[in-house]
Design a protein around this motif. Structure first.
Motif, PDB file in Angstrom:
ATOM      1  N   ALA A 108       0.821  -1.213   0.000  1.00  0.00           N
ATOM      2  CA  ALA A 108       0.000   0.000   0.000  1.00  0.00           C
ATOM      3  C   ALA A 108       0.857   1.268   0.000  1.00  0.00           C
ATOM      4  O   ALA A 108       0.517   2.256  -0.670  1.00  0.00           O
ATOM      5  CB  ALA A 108      -0.941   0.002   1.204  1.00  0.00           C
ATOM      6  N   ALA A 109       1.971   1.269   0.716  1.00  0.00           N
ATOM      7  CA  ALA A 109       2.834   2.454   0.751  1.00  0.00           C
ATOM      8  C   ALA A 109       3.394   2.752  -0.640  1.00  0.00           C
ATOM      9  O   ALA A 109       3.452   3.918  -1.054  1.00  0.00           O
ATOM     10  CB  ALA A 109       3.971   2.256   1.753  1.00  0.00           C
ATOM     11  N   ASP A 110       3.804   1.724  -1.364  1.00  0.00           N
ATOM     12  CA  ASP A 110       4.334   1.929  -2.716  1.00  0.00           C
ATOM     13  C   ASP A 110       3.241   2.450  -3.649  1.00  0.00           C
ATOM     14  O   ASP A 110       3.485   3.318  -4.483  1.00  0.00           O
ATOM     15  CB  ASP A 110       4.941   0.647  -3.271  1.00  0.00           C
ATOM     16  CG  ASP A 110       6.263   0.298  -2.617  1.00  0.00           C
ATOM     17  OD1 ASP A 110       6.823   1.149  -1.891  1.00  0.00           O
ATOM     18  OD2 ASP A 110       6.746  -0.824  -2.835  1.00  0.00           O
ATOM     19  N   LYS A 111       2.032   1.939  -3.497  1.00  0.00           N
ATOM     20  CA  LYS A 111       0.919   2.432  -4.320  1.00  0.00           C
ATOM     21  C   LYS A 111       0.641   3.899  -4.014  1.00  0.00           C
ATOM     22  O   LYS A 111       0.381   4.693  -4.924  1.00  0.00           O
ATOM     23  CB  LYS A 111      -0.327   1.579  -4.097  1.00  0.00           C
ATOM     24  CG  LYS A 111      -0.205   0.184  -4.696  1.00  0.00           C
ATOM     25  CD  LYS A 111      -1.430  -0.658  -4.419  1.00  0.00           C
ATOM     26  CE  LYS A 111      -1.243  -2.064  -4.984  1.00  0.00           C
ATOM     27  NZ  LYS A 111      -2.406  -2.920  -4.706  1.00  0.00           N
ATOM     28  N   ALA A 112       0.732   4.287  -2.752  1.00  0.00           N
ATOM     29  CA  ALA A 112       0.529   5.691  -2.379  1.00  0.00           C
ATOM     30  C   ALA A 112       1.624   6.566  -2.992  1.00  0.00           C
ATOM     31  O   ALA A 112       1.339   7.667  -3.490  1.00  0.00           O
ATOM     32  CB  ALA A 112       0.515   5.839  -0.860  1.00  0.00           C
ATOM     33  N   ALA A 134       0.085  12.872   3.378  1.00  0.00           N
ATOM     34  CA  ALA A 134      -0.396  11.518   3.093  1.00  0.00           C
ATOM     35  C   ALA A 134       0.778  10.555   2.929  1.00  0.00           C
ATOM     36  O   ALA A 134       0.724   9.412   3.413  1.00  0.00           O
ATOM     37  CB  ALA A 134      -1.270  11.515   1.837  1.00  0.00           C
ATOM     38  N   LEU A 135       1.838  11.004   2.272  1.00  0.00           N
ATOM     39  CA  LEU A 135       3.017  10.143   2.137  1.00  0.00           C
ATOM     40  C   LEU A 135       3.688   9.908   3.488  1.00  0.00           C
ATOM     41  O   LEU A 135       4.116   8.786   3.786  1.00  0.00           O
ATOM     42  CB  LEU A 135       4.021  10.741   1.143  1.00  0.00           C
ATOM     43  CG  LEU A 135       3.635  10.637  -0.318  1.00  0.00           C
ATOM     44  CD1 LEU A 135       4.657  11.353  -1.191  1.00  0.00           C
ATOM     45  CD2 LEU A 135       3.500   9.188  -0.748  1.00  0.00           C
ATOM     46  N   ARG A 136       3.761  10.946   4.291  1.00  0.00           N
ATOM     47  CA  ARG A 136       4.345  10.787   5.633  1.00  0.00           C
ATOM     48  C   ARG A 136       3.522   9.784   6.447  1.00  0.00           C
ATOM     49  O   ARG A 136       4.082   8.991   7.211  1.00  0.00           O
ATOM     50  CB  ARG A 136       4.409  12.132   6.345  1.00  0.00           C
ATOM     51  CG  ARG A 136       5.452  13.058   5.757  1.00  0.00           C
ATOM     52  CD  ARG A 136       5.509  14.395   6.533  1.00  0.00           C
ATOM     53  NE  ARG A 136       6.351  15.338   5.851  1.00  0.00           N
ATOM     54  CZ  ARG A 136       5.900  16.453   5.254  1.00  0.00           C
ATOM     55  NH1 ARG A 136       4.604  16.768   5.279  1.00  0.00           N
ATOM     56  NH2 ARG A 136       6.746  17.261   4.659  1.00  0.00           N
ATOM     57  N   ALA A 137       2.197   9.784   6.281  1.00  0.00           N
ATOM     58  CA  ALA A 137       1.334   8.840   6.998  1.00  0.00           C
ATOM     59  C   ALA A 137       1.615   7.401   6.575  1.00  0.00           C
ATOM     60  O   ALA A 137       1.358   6.468   7.335  1.00  0.00           O
ATOM     61  CB  ALA A 137      -0.138   9.187   6.758  1.00  0.00           C
ATOM     62  N   HIS A 138       2.154   7.231   5.369  1.00  0.00           N
ATOM     63  CA  HIS A 138       2.546   5.887   4.899  1.00  0.00           C
ATOM     64  C   HIS A 138       3.981   5.556   5.280  1.00  0.00           C
ATOM     65  O   HIS A 138       4.513   4.530   4.853  1.00  0.00           O
ATOM     66  CB  HIS A 138       2.395   5.796   3.378  1.00  0.00           C
ATOM     67  CG  HIS A 138       0.982   5.552   2.950  1.00  0.00           C
ATOM     68  ND1 HIS A 138       0.403   4.308   2.978  1.00  0.00           N
ATOM     69  CD2 HIS A 138       0.030   6.399   2.486  1.00  0.00           C
ATOM     70  CE1 HIS A 138      -0.837   4.391   2.549  1.00  0.00           C
ATOM     71  NE2 HIS A 138      -1.090   5.648   2.250  1.00  0.00           N
ATOM     72  N   GLY A 139       4.619   6.425   6.061  1.00  0.00           N
ATOM     73  CA  GLY A 139       5.953   6.142   6.562  1.00  0.00           C
ATOM     74  C   GLY A 139       7.094   6.735   5.744  1.00  0.00           C
ATOM     75  O   GLY A 139       8.271   6.474   6.041  1.00  0.00           O
ATOM     76  N   PHE A 140       6.792   7.542   4.749  1.00  0.00           N
ATOM     77  CA  PHE A 140       7.850   8.142   3.945  1.00  0.00           C
ATOM     78  C   PHE A 140       8.439   9.347   4.670  1.00  0.00           C
ATOM     79  O   PHE A 140       7.723  10.143   5.272  1.00  0.00           O
ATOM     80  CB  PHE A 140       7.324   8.557   2.568  1.00  0.00           C
ATOM     81  CG  PHE A 140       7.060   7.384   1.669  1.00  0.00           C
ATOM     82  CD1 PHE A 140       8.089   6.735   1.017  1.00  0.00           C
ATOM     83  CD2 PHE A 140       5.760   6.906   1.511  1.00  0.00           C
ATOM     84  CE1 PHE A 140       7.842   5.639   0.201  1.00  0.00           C
ATOM     85  CE2 PHE A 140       5.499   5.810   0.699  1.00  0.00           C
ATOM     86  CZ  PHE A 140       6.546   5.175   0.048  1.00  0.00           C
ATOM     87  N   THR A 141       9.751   9.466   4.569  1.00  0.00           N
ATOM     88  CA  THR A 141      10.468  10.595   5.162  1.00  0.00           C
ATOM     89  C   THR A 141      10.578  11.713   4.127  1.00  0.00           C
ATOM     90  O   THR A 141      10.397  11.487   2.927  1.00  0.00           O
ATOM     91  CB  THR A 141      11.883  10.170   5.584  1.00  0.00           C
ATOM     92  OG1 THR A 141      12.623   9.794   4.411  1.00  0.00           O
ATOM     93  CG2 THR A 141      11.851   9.010   6.586  1.00  0.00           C
ATOM     94  N   ASP A 142      10.902  12.899   4.606  1.00  0.00           N
ATOM     95  CA  ASP A 142      11.074  14.016   3.681  1.00  0.00           C
ATOM     96  C   ASP A 142      12.176  13.747   2.645  1.00  0.00           C
ATOM     97  O   ASP A 142      11.988  14.063   1.464  1.00  0.00           O
ATOM     98  CB  ASP A 142      11.322  15.317   4.430  1.00  0.00           C
ATOM     99  CG  ASP A 142      10.034  15.893   5.037  1.00  0.00           C
ATOM    100  OD1 ASP A 142       8.963  15.242   4.930  1.00  0.00           O
ATOM    101  OD2 ASP A 142      10.095  16.996   5.607  1.00  0.00           O
ATOM    102  N   PRO A 143      13.330  13.165   3.030  1.00  0.00           N
ATOM    103  CA  PRO A 143      14.328  12.853   2.004  1.00  0.00           C
ATOM    104  C   PRO A 143      13.793  11.874   0.947  1.00  0.00           C
ATOM    105  O   PRO A 143      14.127  11.994  -0.243  1.00  0.00           O
ATOM    106  CB  PRO A 143      15.499  12.252   2.789  1.00  0.00           C
ATOM    107  CG  PRO A 143      15.383  12.869   4.150  1.00  0.00           C
ATOM    108  CD  PRO A 143      13.895  12.970   4.389  1.00  0.00           C
TER     109      PRO A 143
END
Length: 181
Positions: A108-112, A134-143
């Motif tokens: 799901a994170a990759d789809k987001a 929304a990306l941060r909610a999927h665990g993505f960092t700013d970098p």
């Protein structure tokens, strides 16, 4: 190969790409009138796609692939499908990701992430804080988000370049089987 005349170049101009892929991409061959531009593009692509960064190589390739499909770049879709195969990445067929990543078995994170880069590709001016949240909610960092934006920009550049120069795919495009086959 393309719309412009090609000139012979010293093989060293293409050494990095020939070593990596075993061939010289037609996109570079279409630009032989300006070897300095080829070298700059190769350095940029090497830094963004090949150098270890915040995103995995698989995610970078998926971003490039989805953006290229959205931009209808047969050249780049074909090339990056083959690159994904040559890397031995496990997961869905790259053509499935290009056609509709939602129908793939990506997490799901990759789809987001791919939804985000599609929006950036198609409607860049509509991207805002909520998309980043929304990306941060999927665990993505700013970098990681920054790197996704940079890969998207590189894909758009390469897509436009391949269209504008008439670069033909280096490989025969593979089609997905029709539904029900």
């Amino acid at each position: 190969m393309g719309y412009l005349q090609e000139v012979d170049l010293d093989e060293r101009t293409f050494a990095q790409w020939k070593d990596m892929f075993g061939f010289i991409p037609n996109l570079f061959r279409a630009q032989t009138l300006r070897p300095d531009v080829i070298e700059a593009e190769a350095a940029l692509a090497g830094t963004i796609l090949l150098k270890e960064g915040a995103l995995s190589r698989a995610r970078k390739e998926y971003v490039f692939l989805v953006c290229s499909a959205a931009n209808l770049s047969t050249y780049c879709v074909t090339a990056h499908c083959e690159i994904i195969r040559s890397l031995g990445l496990k997961g869905p067929e790259p053509e499935q990701i290009a056609v509709d990543h939602h129908e793939s078995d990506l997490p799901a994170a990759d789809k987001a992430l791919l939804d985000f880069v599609l929006k950036l590709t198609r409607q860049g001016k509509k991207v805002g804080h909520t998309d980043f949240d929304a990306l941060r909610a999927h665990g993505f960092t700013d970098p990681q988000i920054l790197e996704a934006v940079v890969v998207t920009a590189l894909a758009k550049f390469a897509n436009l370049l391949s269209h504008g120069l008439g670069a033909t795919p280096d490989f025969e495009p593979k089609l997905l089987p029709a539904v029900g086959e």
